[in-house]
Design an enzyme around this catalytic site. Structure first.
Site, PDB file in Angstrom:
ATOM      1  N   GLU A  40       7.368  -2.341  12.505  1.00 10.94           N
ATOM      2  CA  GLU A  40       6.178  -2.284  13.344  1.00 10.94           C
ATOM      3  C   GLU A  40       5.012  -3.006  12.690  1.00 10.94           C
ATOM      4  OE1 GLU A  40       7.027   1.992  15.601  1.00 10.94           O
ATOM      5  OE2 GLU A  40       5.235   1.770  14.354  1.00 10.94           O
ATOM      6  N   CYS A  69      -1.922  -5.698  10.637  1.00  3.80           N
ATOM      7  CA  CYS A  69      -1.323  -4.886   9.578  1.00  3.80           C
ATOM      8  C   CYS A  69       0.182  -5.084   9.655  1.00  3.80           C
ATOM      9  CB  CYS A  69      -1.700  -3.429   9.786  1.00  3.80           C
ATOM     10  SG  CYS A  69      -0.937  -2.285   8.625  1.00  3.80           S
ATOM     11  N   CYS A  76      11.437   2.694   4.194  1.00  2.12           N
ATOM     12  CA  CYS A  76      10.731   2.816   2.922  1.00  2.12           C
ATOM     13  C   CYS A  76      11.449   3.846   2.068  1.00  2.12           C
ATOM     14  CB  CYS A  76       9.285   3.231   3.157  1.00  2.12           C
ATOM     15  SG  CYS A  76       8.278   3.249   1.657  1.00  2.12           S
ATOM     16  N   CYS A  80       6.908   9.216   0.452  1.00  4.26           N
ATOM     17  CA  CYS A  80       5.667   9.987   0.479  1.00  4.26           C
ATOM     18  C   CYS A  80       5.818  11.133   1.475  1.00  4.26           C
ATOM     19  CB  CYS A  80       4.497   9.094   0.877  1.00  4.26           C
ATOM     20  SG  CYS A  80       4.147   7.776  -0.290  1.00  4.26           S
ATOM     21  N   CYS A  83       4.139  10.737   5.176  1.00  7.73           N
ATOM     22  CA  CYS A  83       4.278   9.484   5.914  1.00  7.73           C
ATOM     23  C   CYS A  83       5.515   9.485   6.799  1.00  7.73           C
ATOM     24  CB  CYS A  83       4.347   8.325   4.923  1.00  7.73           C
ATOM     25  SG  CYS A  83       4.482   6.702   5.700  1.00  7.73           S
ATOM     26  N   GLY A 124       6.815   0.199   4.559  1.00  7.69           N
ATOM     27  CA  GLY A 124       7.313  -0.245   3.273  1.00  7.69           C
ATOM     28  C   GLY A 124       6.252  -0.312   2.197  1.00  7.69           C
ATOM     29  N   GLU A 125       6.713  -0.410   0.958  1.00  7.68           N
ATOM     30  CA  GLU A 125       5.855  -0.571  -0.219  1.00  7.68           C
ATOM     31  C   GLU A 125       5.919  -2.032  -0.662  1.00  7.68           C
ATOM     32  OE1 GLU A 125       3.725  -1.092  -3.110  1.00  7.68           O
ATOM     33  OE2 GLU A 125       3.581   1.006  -2.452  1.00  7.68           O
ATOM     34  N   SER A 175      -3.677   3.102  -3.291  1.00  8.51           N
ATOM     35  CA  SER A 175      -3.603   4.419  -2.645  1.00  8.51           C
ATOM     36  C   SER A 175      -3.445   5.507  -3.695  1.00  8.51           C
ATOM     37  CB  SER A 175      -2.429   4.453  -1.662  1.00  8.51           C
ATOM     38  OG  SER A 175      -2.622   3.521  -0.623  1.00  8.51           O
ATOM     39  N   HIS A 177      -4.977   9.230  -3.343  1.00 11.55           N
ATOM     40  CA  HIS A 177      -4.726  10.423  -2.526  1.00 11.55           C
ATOM     41  C   HIS A 177      -4.730  11.746  -3.282  1.00 11.55           C
ATOM     42  CE1 HIS A 177      -3.986   7.407   0.366  1.00 11.55           C
ATOM     43  NE2 HIS A 177      -2.691   7.284   0.215  1.00 11.55           N
ATOM     44  N   CYS A 294      -2.293   4.795  10.262  1.00  7.72           N
ATOM     45  CA  CYS A 294      -1.744   4.848   8.910  1.00  7.72           C
ATOM     46  C   CYS A 294      -0.816   6.048   8.772  1.00  7.72           C
ATOM     47  CB  CYS A 294      -2.870   4.956   7.887  1.00  7.72           C
ATOM     48  SG  CYS A 294      -3.699   3.412   7.553  1.00  7.72           S
TER      49      CYS A 294
END
Length: 318
Positions: A40, A69, A76, A80, A83, A124-125, A175, A177, A294
């Protein structure tokens, strides 16, 4: 040895499988890849929010223009706990051509004339696919339709140091958090190998090397990381010479053990950081109503065992 798909084929590298339009004007596209996998991307515009907009949104700079984006992986494996993308399996890394195609196809479909700001913050990272991401950055730098490139990462060493050394045009969003390794590891299991002190050290090196601030993204969760003590620890962790703070509000993902903080809480948190000397702004959520915000990107059914893992990891904290 990695295999790259050719830049020019009879069929497009990515084709739109589904699109959705948000009430805020954002557009989410689900892209079908040649091998059947899906990713996406989100397209939106930055600018004056206008009357009636979220009063807690206080950008540190007046960014304007079109943004895409993009995703860098199908799925991924960072896992996390907050997510949606981490609830589905990791399929594969995207090629540079597939990453860039998300931008070019979006501009073509939406008939965009103005330059586009690209941010690697989709599925993804990016630092776990660094070779292809760096190739994509080089291709985007040469594209007259692209004005700016940013990359958002949880922090992966030594890839973060390599990013510092091998590109000068990318702005870094780190990031965080959380303000303790205990809490951050429960939110981001990757923290076990990449603890807060190490990634902030690498982030500071990026800022010194390139002469610009690193944005530390801090996603607020009700009752998890939103206290005055958290704000004070964040002030202690970040040198305002090198870092500024982007506060984010959690976007709901069904089944996960989090709730969105109230506006008053984020205002108080923001004001405390500013009083402590940190340049701080609140990034308003985009595309929540189409599950394009996000942490909401999900192209496959969520895996029940991953939802259970998220709940179990956070159980002592909430």
């Amino acid at each position: 040895m990695s295999v790259h798909l050719p830049q020019h084929t009879d069929a497009p590298l990515v084709t739109p499988a589904r699109t959705a339009k948000s009430s805020d004007g954002s557009s989410k596209t689900v892209w079908q890849l040649a091998d059947g996998n899906q990713v996406e991307s989100l397209s939106f515009t930055l600018g004056d929010p206008g009357p009636g907009a979220d009063a807690i949104a206080t950008p540190v700079q007046n960014s304007r223009g079109h943004v895409v984006c993009v995703s860098s992986q199908a799925g991924c494996n960072v896992a996390c706990t907050f997510c949606a993308t981490g609830l589905q399996p990791m399929r594969r890394n995207l090629t540079a051509e597939e990453i860039v195609a998300q931008v070019r196809q979006t501009r073509l479909i939406e008939e965009r004339d103005e330059p586009t700001r690209v941010i690697f913050a989709g599925m993804g990272e990016p630092l776990l696919n660094l070779d292809e991401v760096l190739r994509a950055v080089a291709m985007l730098e040469a594209d007259s339709g692209v004005s700016h490139i940013s990359l958002s990462t949880m922090g992966v060493l030594p890839a973060l140091d390599r990013l510092t050394d091998e590109t000068s045009s990318v702005d870094l969003f780190l990031s965080l958090h959380a303000t303790t390794d205990e809490v951050r590891t429960r939110l981001i299991p990757l923290n076990k190998a990449n603890p807060i002190a190490k990634i902030l050290e690498a982030g500071e090196r990026f800022a010194r090397t390139h002469g610009r601030l690193v944005d530390v993204s801090y996603l607020l969760f009700n009752g998890v990381n939103d206290t005055d003590a958290d704000a004070d620890r964040l002030i202690g962790l970040l040198d305002p010479q090198y870092f500024r703070v982007q506060l984010l509000l959690w976007n709901d993902v069904p089944g996960l053990p989090f709730t969105r903080v109230e506006d008053g809480v984020i205002r108080q948190f923001r004001d405390r950081l500013i009083a402590g000397g940190l340049s701080t702004y609140v990034m308003p959520s985009k595309a929540r109503d189409i599950e394009g915000g996000c942490g909401q990107m999900l192209t496959e059914a969520a895996k029940e065992h991953r939802i259970k893992r998220s709940n179990m990891s956070m159980l002592p904290l909430i």
